[in-house]
Design a protein around this motif. Structure first.
Motif, PDB file in Angstrom:
ATOM      1  N   LYS A 165       3.933 -22.957   4.565  1.00 16.10           N
ATOM      2  CA  LYS A 165       3.821 -24.495   3.637  1.00 16.10           C
ATOM      3  C   LYS A 165       3.306 -25.440   4.515  1.00 16.10           C
ATOM      4  O   LYS A 165       3.959 -25.403   5.157  1.00 16.10           O
ATOM      5  N   LEU A 166       2.562 -26.795   3.563  1.00 10.65           N
ATOM      6  CA  LEU A 166       2.251 -27.716   4.298  1.00 10.65           C
ATOM      7  C   LEU A 166       2.993 -28.474   4.080  1.00 10.65           C
ATOM      8  O   LEU A 166       3.913 -28.569   3.555  1.00 10.65           O
ATOM      9  N   LYS A 167       3.231 -29.737   4.750  1.00  7.43           N
ATOM     10  CA  LYS A 167       3.987 -31.143   5.704  1.00  7.43           C
ATOM     11  C   LYS A 167       5.580 -30.337   5.386  1.00  7.43           C
ATOM     12  O   LYS A 167       5.882 -31.106   4.034  1.00  7.43           O
TER      13      LYS A 167
ATOM     14  N   SER B 174       8.777 -29.500   7.601  1.00  4.64           N
ATOM     15  CA  SER B 174       9.888 -28.814   8.601  1.00  4.64           C
ATOM     16  C   SER B 174      10.585 -27.553   8.484  1.00  4.64           C
ATOM     17  O   SER B 174      11.274 -27.406   8.029  1.00  4.64           O
TER      18      SER B 174
ATOM     19  N   ALA C 213       8.669 -34.057   6.955  1.00  4.67           N
ATOM     20  CA  ALA C 213       7.747 -33.724   7.574  1.00  4.67           C
ATOM     21  C   ALA C 213       6.662 -34.252   7.193  1.00  4.67           C
ATOM     22  O   ALA C 213       6.650 -34.741   6.587  1.00  4.67           O
ATOM     23  N   PRO C 214       5.683 -34.573   8.619  1.00  2.00           N
ATOM     24  CA  PRO C 214       4.970 -35.901   8.292  1.00  2.00           C
ATOM     25  C   PRO C 214       3.191 -34.739   8.283  1.00  2.00           C
ATOM     26  O   PRO C 214       3.770 -33.638   7.900  1.00  2.00           O
ATOM     27  N   ASP C 215       2.737 -35.174   7.456  1.00  6.10           N
ATOM     28  CA  ASP C 215       1.345 -35.230   7.167  1.00  6.10           C
ATOM     29  C   ASP C 215       1.381 -33.867   8.219  1.00  6.10           C
ATOM     30  O   ASP C 215       0.280 -32.708   6.918  1.00  6.10           O
ATOM     31  N   GLY C 216       0.539 -33.341   8.546  1.00  2.00           N
ATOM     32  CA  GLY C 216       0.309 -32.557   9.721  1.00  2.00           C
ATOM     33  C   GLY C 216       1.019 -31.242  10.148  1.00  2.00           C
ATOM     34  O   GLY C 216       0.901 -30.705  10.802  1.00  2.00           O
ATOM     35  N   ALA C 217       2.405 -31.725   9.758  1.00  3.45           N
ATOM     36  CA  ALA C 217       3.879 -30.833   9.724  1.00  3.45           C
ATOM     37  C   ALA C 217       3.166 -29.166   8.984  1.00  3.45           C
ATOM     38  O   ALA C 217       3.087 -29.479   7.527  1.00  3.45           O
ATOM     39  N   ALA C 218       3.477 -27.928   9.033  1.00  2.00           N
ATOM     40  CA  ALA C 218       3.830 -27.113   8.461  1.00  2.00           C
ATOM     41  C   ALA C 218       4.396 -26.246   8.706  1.00  2.00           C
ATOM     42  O   ALA C 218       4.126 -25.943  10.214  1.00  2.00           O
TER      43      ALA C 218
ATOM     44  N   THR D 225       7.873 -25.110  13.320  1.00  4.74           N
ATOM     45  CA  THR D 225       6.718 -26.061  12.347  1.00  4.74           C
ATOM     46  C   THR D 225       5.777 -26.138  13.443  1.00  4.74           C
ATOM     47  O   THR D 225       6.039 -26.351  14.904  1.00  4.74           O
TER      48      THR D 225
END
Lengths: 265, 499
Positions: A24-26, A28, A35-40, A63
């Protein structure tokens, strides 16, 4: 023709390398962590390289924070080169880069012992030899009682390094110029938290020594009363230090180190 | 005998994550015949190592603590703890549930491969934890660095606000007054001229984008060449700031040979009535004896300054001990603990607790005198109750005490931990730390200390919780597999006393 990605830099810096699939993108995996934009959220399918303490996360979702310019895609299966950042009920890692699994298959085998390779690359001088003697040089913490006679005062701190010199009888010079028969290496004898990790030299010790060249005198070295002053020529020579724990390698590693040196030429 | 029975009973259960609630611990203490315990106190003690790090064996010494004054569920601890992967940043310990669970967040600038994570480190929240300030001696370079983050529980590393070499033991205190963060960092700055090294680096608006730190030399007298490493600040909301330090006047022996003795030192307290602002900060308290700023609370004391701990000192290096706390009820009331080796004493250091009721002008005789002890720390709650944390060597045991008093005349005595002084063997100096820490938020006390982590109920008479895998029945630590034994090491312990 597919361009191979050079992962050697990532590999040298990463302490947690794993094959995983992006769930999953965005997202944590830490309850409190936004969950910032760059977290997956990425499932760790297989660990390639990790300290023992992180092996527990195999099979878990963790994460991954994308690096600058790095794009992580949903559903992507890749080898992730990362550094751990937060450790607790879950794990947060900072990605240095990732390689889709198909590309990773063509990337070539990971280099053995990348950390040692980096250490060898950074060293100014690499020699094999034996420590002939060790002598104390830092007299800065020998103080007389007040009124005892005109010595200038050098600060006393629990973090003083207590410099000593190891005289190494050189068997072979593996890297570096010249063919010295002896090399003097300065090292901190202190067991304080700031210095405890630096290697301590002892007479009779044999091995491969990865040394860094210093200036004429390391900072903080004082030659106190009773210590012979260096001859001018000697004082002008560069000295060597060995502060990294990897600076002393067992003699059995000499062939591997020679190979690392040759491959960089 | 009763203590042994109670210990066996308590050890009968696997204790991974076992909590010892206050009521139970009071009962257990009673059963164990633990006289001197205060049955009304609620004591919560936890080993801070997260379960995920059950395999770790680091010497996590020299702990420090800060609690969000506006939300006591948010707590940050620090110690000589490496990044679990030996990465480039060192961790802080973070709890978001009042200390019940902990995780590591690696946001302190460090150097890859450091086994201690960082050199000296202390942190402090501002008034509402919108900022966490810190000061370190950076691993690798040993530079003193002042740090800040607006988000202590997320990954981005702390920002370096200032960096300079050649200083020691930075001790951070932050507070928010009039909407501005005041940051005071006591330290021993060898770059100071004339041997007047006791320093407070302060910013009176630490929250702005590029705060300026001013180095205030609080030593106004001559010294042997330097002051001691401990410069400890404490601040009151009305703007009064005190600081305590050792002025070194003479010494003898050889530091390298571990025979150095500070033969004469003064314990000095300075004060500022305006938060450290003004043209001549920290000069409000004049010693009537010599007319110089800085009250000499005691003069001519002596103590060893060790390069390395010894068996006789429980593996702990000794070099004095200082802590100061101002009462929230009145900035005129201030408590101080200082250490010395009295003439003729066989112990390595004696701690003395004293008090001033007139803004530091005069000081009481000893309210408490503790032989063979170190790492004294003081705090005062919003009811004026004083708490005193210290670690005392008793035979081959380190006993961590918390003493409390409402008047300074009579004190209770809680034993938080009674642990081995020989197991584990020291990895580096300091063994337990050059300090531990205690603070008050509202009526409650919060503290941190480091000790041997052998999971033995008898070692923790008021109960303890372990997150890491621990079997109190066999007194063993295990990796996450529950099978592989992990040797003993030094861990940080957090505690809260609910008043």
């Amino acid at each position: 023709m597919t361009k191979k990605t050079d992962t050697s830099k990532w590999d040298a810096q990463a302490n947690f390398v794993f094959k995983g699939v992006v769930r999953k993108l965005k997202a944590s995996t830490f309850e409190h962590l936004p969950a910032p934009d760059g977290a997956a959220a990425v499932k760790v399918e297989e660990i390639v390289k990790a300290p023992e303490i992180l092996e527990q996360y195999a099979g878990s979702e963790i994460t991954v924070l994308a690096g600058d310019q790095e794009e992580i895609r949903a559903g992507e299966r890749a080898i992730f080169y990362t550094q751990s950042v937060m450790v607790g009920a879950s794990l947060v890692v900072q990605s240095l880069g990732h390689l889709p699994v198909t590309a990773a298959a063509g990337a070539g085998a990971a280099e053995p012992d990348p950390a040692l390779r980096e250490q060898v690359a950074r060293a100014d001088m690499v020699v094999t030899g034996r420590v002939a003697s060790v002598r104390t040089i830092d007299q800065s913490s020998t103080r007389k009682a007040r009124g005892g006679g005109g010595e200038s005062f050098s600060p006393i701190s629990e973090h003083n390094p207590i410099w000593q010199e190891a005289v190494i009888e050189v068997a072979d010079v593996e890297k570096g110029s010249g063919a010295p028969k002896q090399i003097v290496v300065r090292f901190p004898a202190s067991t304080d938290v700031l210095w405890s990790q630096a290697p301590k030299f002892e007479p009779g010790q044999e091995g491969v020594f990865l040394l860094s060249r210093e200036g004429a005198e390391p900072a903080g070295v004082k030659r106190g009363r009773g210590a012979k002053p260096l001859a001018q020529k000697e004082a002008a020579k560069p000295h060597y230090t060995a502060l990294d724990p990897a600076a002393i390698q067992p003699i059995q590693k000499v062939e591997a180190i020679r190979s690392m040196i040759r491959s960089r030429k | 005998m009763a203590a042994k029975k109670a210990g066996k009973k308590a050890a009968g259960a696997k204790a991974a994550g076992k909590k010892a609630p206050a009521k139970k611990s009071a009962k257990a203490a009673k059963k164990a015949g633990a006289a001197g315990q205060a049955p009304s106190a609620s004591v919560f003690l936890i080993n801070m190592i997260p379960k995920a790090l059950s395999a770790e064996t680091n010497q996590d010494s020299e702990p420090h603590l800060t609690v969000n004054p506006a939300n006591t569920r948010q707590i940050v601890g620090t110690a000589f703890t490496p990044d679990p992967s030996l990465g480039p940043n060192a961790p802080i310990y973070v709890s978001l549930d009042g200390g019940n669970t902990w995780m590591l967040n690696s946001i302190v600038p460090s150097t890859a491969g450091s086994i201690s994570g960082t050199g000296d480190i202390t942190t402090s929240f501002n008034g509402n934890a919108s900022k966490l300030y810190g000061a370190i001696l950076k691993a690798g370079s040993s530079a003193m660095q002042f740090l800040r983050t607006s988000s202590f529980s997320t990954p981005p590393p702390m920002t370096v606000l200032k960096s300079r070499p050649n200083a020691d033991q930075p001790f951070t205190l932050a507070t928010t007054i009039g909407g501005k963060d005041r940051v005071y960092i006591g330290n021993n700055d060898f770059a100071a001229g004339g041997g007047r090294t006791a320093t407070i680096d302060q910013s009176l608006d630490g929250g702005i984008a590029a705060p300026v730190f001013q180095a205030i030399r609080v030593e106004k007298r001559s010294t042997v060449g330097q002051d001691g490493p401990q410069t400890r600040p404490t601040a009151h909301p009305d703007g009064t700031v005190y600081a305590a330090f050792y002025r070194w006047r003479s010494l003898t022996g050889n530091f390298q040979a571990n025979t150095l003795v500070i033969t004469s030192a003064d314990v000095v307290v300075v004060r500022d009535d305006n938060g450290g602002s003004g043209a001549t900060p920290y000069t409000a308290l004049i010693d009537t004896g010599d007319g110089i700023a800085g009250k000499r609370v005691v003069t001519g004391v002596s103590f060893p300054f060790m390069i390395s701990g010894a068996a006789a000192t429980g593996q702990q290096r000794i070099g004095g001990s200082l802590s100061i706390a101002v009462s929230p009820l009145s900035s005129s009331t201030v408590y101080l603990v200082w250490g010395n080796k009295p003439a003729g004493s066989t112990g390595f250091l004696t701690l003395h607790v004293t008090r001033s009721l007139d803004r530091g002008k005069t000081w009481s005789p000893d309210l408490l005198t503790i032989p063979n002890a170190t790492n004294g720390a003081l705090a005062i709650n919003n009811a004026g109750k004083i708490a005193f944390l210290y670690q005392q060597l008793s035979g081959v045991r380190w006993v961590t005490h918390l003493r409390r008093s409402t008047t300074g005349a009579t004190w209770d005595d809680l034993t938080l931990a009674n642990t081995s002084a020989t197991n584990p063997v020291r990895t580096f100096n300091p063994y337990l730390g050059d300090y531990c820490h205690l603070l008050a938020v509202g009526k409650d006390f919060y503290g941190i200390f480091s000790a041997s982590n052998v999971p033995n109920s008898a070692n923790f008479p008021n109960g303890v919780k372990y997150q890491r895998n621990a079997d109190f029945a066999t007194q063993r630590l295990f990796k996450l597999d529950g099978v592989t034994i992990v040797p003993a090491s030094i861990d940080p312990f957090f505690f809260k006393i609910t008043e």
